[in-house]
Design a protein around this motif. Structure first.
Motif, PDB file in Angstrom:
ATOM      1  N   GLY A  84      39.426 -23.003 111.532  1.00 24.53           N
ATOM      2  CA  GLY A  84      38.560 -23.924 111.763  1.00 24.53           C
ATOM      3  C   GLY A  84      38.361 -24.538 112.914  1.00 24.53           C
ATOM      4  N   ARG A  85      38.972 -23.988 113.823  1.00 27.42           N
ATOM      5  CA  ARG A  85      38.829 -24.344 115.153  1.00 27.42           C
ATOM      6  C   ARG A  85      38.833 -23.237 116.204  1.00 27.42           C
ATOM      7  NH1 ARG A  85      42.935 -29.463 116.002  1.00 27.42           N
ATOM      8  NH2 ARG A  85      41.612 -30.891 114.493  1.00 27.42           N
ATOM      9  N   PRO A  86      38.038 -23.339 117.156  1.00 28.16           N
ATOM     10  CA  PRO A  86      38.211 -22.148 118.182  1.00 28.16           C
ATOM     11  C   PRO A  86      39.795 -21.967 118.675  1.00 28.16           C
ATOM     12  CG  PRO A  86      36.345 -23.515 118.919  1.00 28.16           C
ATOM     13  CD  PRO A  86      37.199 -24.193 117.728  1.00 28.16           C
ATOM     14  N   THR A  87      40.130 -20.582 119.026  1.00 29.60           N
ATOM     15  CA  THR A  87      41.448 -20.427 119.184  1.00 29.60           C
ATOM     16  C   THR A  87      41.505 -19.516 120.515  1.00 29.60           C
ATOM     17  OG1 THR A  87      42.169 -20.657 116.957  1.00 29.60           O
ATOM     18  CG2 THR A  87      43.620 -19.535 118.446  1.00 29.60           C
ATOM     19  N   VAL A 109      43.741 -26.120 129.871  1.00 31.39           N
ATOM     20  CA  VAL A 109      42.916 -25.704 128.698  1.00 31.39           C
ATOM     21  C   VAL A 109      43.338 -26.274 127.623  1.00 31.39           C
ATOM     22  CG1 VAL A 109      41.599 -24.246 127.339  1.00 31.39           C
ATOM     23  CG2 VAL A 109      41.469 -23.892 129.645  1.00 31.39           C
ATOM     24  N   ALA A 110      44.563 -26.211 127.182  1.00 34.67           N
ATOM     25  CA  ALA A 110      45.448 -26.714 126.103  1.00 34.67           C
ATOM     26  C   ALA A 110      45.390 -28.047 126.025  1.00 34.67           C
ATOM     27  CB  ALA A 110      46.827 -26.146 125.978  1.00 34.67           C
ATOM     28  N   ALA A 111      45.719 -28.803 127.246  1.00 34.05           N
ATOM     29  CA  ALA A 111      45.546 -30.199 126.940  1.00 34.05           C
ATOM     30  C   ALA A 111      44.136 -30.884 127.055  1.00 34.05           C
ATOM     31  CB  ALA A 111      46.262 -30.556 128.594  1.00 34.05           C
ATOM     32  N   ASP A 112      43.213 -30.161 127.699  1.00 35.60           N
ATOM     33  CA  ASP A 112      42.051 -30.743 127.820  1.00 35.60           C
ATOM     34  C   ASP A 112      41.183 -30.623 126.252  1.00 35.60           C
ATOM     35  OD1 ASP A 112      42.482 -31.466 130.550  1.00 35.60           O
ATOM     36  OD2 ASP A 112      41.053 -29.783 131.273  1.00 35.60           O
ATOM     37  N   TYR A 113      41.608 -29.773 125.456  1.00 35.61           N
ATOM     38  CA  TYR A 113      40.808 -29.365 124.493  1.00 35.61           C
ATOM     39  C   TYR A 113      41.590 -29.802 123.144  1.00 35.61           C
ATOM     40  CZ  TYR A 113      37.142 -27.514 127.475  1.00 35.61           C
ATOM     41  OH  TYR A 113      36.071 -27.617 128.200  1.00 35.61           O
ATOM     42  N   ALA A 114      42.864 -30.298 123.314  1.00 34.99           N
ATOM     43  CA  ALA A 114      43.911 -30.744 122.310  1.00 34.99           C
ATOM     44  C   ALA A 114      42.823 -31.327 121.168  1.00 34.99           C
ATOM     45  CB  ALA A 114      44.689 -31.603 122.569  1.00 34.99           C
TER      46      ALA A 114
END
Length: 195
Positions: A84-87, A109-114
């Motif tokens: 359900g989400r980009p990975t 990127v992990a933090a910005d797109y959490a």
């Protein structure tokens, strides 16, 4: 004998009258026989199984996400939770200098797109202790890292070398697979998927 035949006739008449009530005559007196046709004794459609419950049926996860693994911290990980989400799947090895160079950009990127995209590290080609040390040294503990010592997840995504990104859209389709030196361009690729 006459009393018995009168009682039998009365009983038969009562049964016929009840049977007549079973036909959908629109009187509101429908019986269980009509419940199977979509109505209920109240005249309302029958409740669907689970109606009123908070439980919902999740759509089946895309085939690539149907895997399980263990994180470097020893926790169970279910790939279907990524549906359900980009990975972003980041395939790395603890001794790889290119991987260390990608750590900062990947963590950002992990933090910005959490909450809008998933980032998961997939560590391989070494033992779990070295993997844990890498996560601590690179300060990338803000997202899960899988301990793929046996290469099961690497094989699933056909990754044959470390320092690879596999990026999936929200439907689990691979939209990018390759190396991004120092993670350059990763944020733009994810941004394009989350809109």
């Amino acid at each position: 004998m006459r009393t018995r035949s009168v009682l039998s006739a009365a009983l038969a008449a009562a049964l016929l009258a009840l049977a007549g009530c079973g036909a959908n005559s629109g009187t509101g007196n429908e019986t269980a026989d009509t419940q199977s046709s979509g109505s209920s004794p109240t005249g309302l459609p029958p409740a669907s199984p689970g109606a009123g419950s908070e439980e919902t049926t999740e759509p089946e996860a895309p085939r690539p996400l149907r895997f399980t693994a263990t994180t470097v911290d020893g926790k169970h990980f279910d790939g279907t939770t990524l549906a359900g989400r980009p990975t972003v799947l980041w395939f790395w090895a603890p001794w790889c200098p290119k991987c260390k160079a990608q750590a900062s950009a990947t963590s950002k990127v992990a933090a910005d797109y959490a909450g809008r995209a998933h980032v998961v590290g997939v560590a391989g080609l070494d033992r779990n202790k070295a993997m844990k040390d890498f996560v601590a040294d690179t300060r990338t503990s803000g997202f899960p890292h899988l301990s793929d010592e046996n290469g099961k997840v690497w094989k699933r995504f056909e990754v044959t070398e470390q320092s690879r990104y596999v990026i999936l859209d929200k439907d689990g389709k691979t939209v990018y697979e390759g190396v991004l030196p120092a993670g350059e361009g990763l944020a733009e690729k994810v941004s394009g998927l989350v809109g």
